[in-house]
Design a protein around this motif. Structure first.
Motif, short mmCIF file in Angstrom:
data_model
loop_
_atom_site.label_atom_id
_atom_site.label_comp_id
_atom_site.label_asym_id
_atom_site.label_seq_id
_atom_site.Cartn_x
_atom_site.Cartn_y
_atom_site.Cartn_z
N LEU A 26 -3.61 32.61 32.86
CA LEU A 26 -2.21 33.08 32.27
C LEU A 26 -1.63 32.12 31.42
CD1 LEU A 26 -1.27 35.25 35.20
CD2 LEU A 26 -2.39 36.10 33.10
N ASP A 27 -1.96 30.92 31.25
CA ASP A 27 -1.35 29.81 30.74
C ASP A 27 -1.56 29.83 29.35
OD1 ASP A 27 0.74 27.77 30.60
OD2 ASP A 27 -0.82 26.37 31.49
N ASN A 28 -1.42 30.95 28.46
CA ASN A 28 -1.92 30.96 27.34
C ASN A 28 -0.83 30.27 26.13
OD1 ASN A 28 -4.45 32.60 26.94
ND2 ASN A 28 -3.50 33.80 28.25
N ALA A 29 0.23 30.18 26.44
CA ALA A 29 1.52 29.82 25.77
C ALA A 29 1.12 28.29 25.65
CB ALA A 29 2.74 29.85 26.05
N ALA A 30 0.49 27.54 26.71
CA ALA A 30 0.32 26.07 26.49
C ALA A 30 -0.95 25.82 25.99
CB ALA A 30 0.20 25.83 28.11
N THR A 31 -1.84 26.43 26.28
CA THR A 31 -3.16 26.34 25.65
C THR A 31 -4.26 27.50 25.81
OG1 THR A 31 -3.33 24.07 26.10
CG2 THR A 31 -5.43 25.19 25.72
N ARG A 91 0.44 22.48 14.47
CA ARG A 91 -0.29 22.11 15.59
C ARG A 91 0.24 22.97 16.84
NH1 ARG A 91 1.68 15.99 16.68
NH2 ARG A 91 3.68 16.55 16.09
N GLY A 92 1.28 23.64 16.87
CA GLY A 92 1.78 24.31 18.07
C GLY A 92 3.17 24.88 17.93
N THR A 93 3.54 25.46 18.88
CA THR A 93 4.75 26.19 19.10
C THR A 93 6.06 25.36 18.56
OG1 THR A 93 3.74 27.65 20.64
CG2 THR A 93 6.38 27.77 20.33
N THR A 94 5.90 24.26 19.18
CA THR A 94 7.07 23.07 19.13
C THR A 94 7.40 22.53 17.70
OG1 THR A 94 6.73 22.27 21.41
CG2 THR A 94 8.24 21.20 20.13
N THR A 95 6.33 22.39 17.23
CA THR A 95 6.29 22.00 15.62
C THR A 95 6.82 23.23 14.87
OG1 THR A 95 4.65 20.79 15.92
CG2 THR A 95 4.98 21.21 13.71
N GLU A 121 13.83 31.07 28.06
CA GLU A 121 13.06 30.21 26.88
C GLU A 121 12.44 28.92 27.37
OE1 GLU A 121 12.26 31.69 24.23
OE2 GLU A 121 13.66 33.26 24.63
N HIS A 122 11.17 28.48 26.91
CA HIS A 122 10.55 27.34 27.15
C HIS A 122 11.52 26.16 26.46
CE1 HIS A 122 7.54 24.18 26.28
NE2 HIS A 122 7.12 24.65 27.57
N HIS A 123 11.50 25.00 26.62
CA HIS A 123 11.97 23.90 26.00
C HIS A 123 11.88 23.94 24.48
CE1 HIS A 123 13.67 20.20 28.47
NE2 HIS A 123 14.36 21.24 28.93
N SER A 124 10.60 24.53 24.10
CA SER A 124 10.51 23.94 22.68
C SER A 124 11.29 25.05 21.86
CB SER A 124 8.82 24.68 22.45
OG SER A 124 8.68 25.84 23.17
N ASN A 125 11.81 26.53 22.49
CA ASN A 125 12.83 27.17 21.97
C ASN A 125 14.07 27.07 22.41
OD1 ASN A 125 13.12 29.19 20.12
ND2 ASN A 125 12.77 30.86 21.71
#
Ligand SMILES: Cc1ncc(COP(=O)(O)O)c(C=O)c1O
Length: 139
Positions: A26-31, A91-95, A121-125
């Motif tokens: 279930l860790d799809n947001a990370a990888t 390259r990812g959500t944060t970028t 929200e995650h830190h990236s958001n």
């Protein structure tokens, strides 16, 4: 109707036990795990076409560029965008979120505006919007 079992079978990594239990990931947001078709496309690419995209005139570079732009066109079609220029690969959500806050945010967020995010929200958001608020001197 989507056949969940069939979808699961497309992901070879899910066909294993972890701690003696069938793997549920279930860790799809990370990888995000990749289905066999994607794994095969990546393998084929590195075996046959790997080269610099948009920065070469030799055959491999042309093939790599063709594949890269072909993917952009497929995504454009999938999300119903008007032009391929609207499709950006990051390259990812944060970028990606930093790009949105620094482009859209810097242009359209002004004094007196409020930036609203949820508590989930995650830190990236969170950070890109906090930084935008600081740049725009929002409370
Ligand atoms: C829930 C969640 N959102 C966003 C991100 C950020 O993703 P990225 O590493 O693609 O910047 C992660 C990364 O772990 C995440 O777990």
């Amino acid at each position: 109707m989507i056949d969940a079992q069939k979808v699961k079978q497309a992901f070879p990594i899910l066909d294993q036990l972890v701690n003696d239990e069938p793997l549920i990931y279930l860790d799809n947001a990370a990888t995000t795990q990749k289905p066999e078709a994607v794994l095969q496309a990546i393998t084929d690419y590195y075996h046959q076409d790997n080269a610099n995209v948009h920065r070469g005139v030799h055959t491999l570079a042309e093939r790599a560029t063709h594949s890269y732009e072909g993917a952009r066109e497929k995504v454009r079609c999938f999300i119903h965008a008007n032009e391929t220029a609207e499709v950006l690969f990051t390259r990812g959500t944060t970028t990606g979120l930093n790009w949105v806050s620094r482009s859209y945010g810097d242009r359209f967020v002004n004094e007196g505006d409020e930036i609203v995010i949820s508590y989930m929200e995650h830190h990236s958001n969170i950070i890109p919007w906090q930084q935008l608020a600081a740049r725009k001197k929002l409370p």
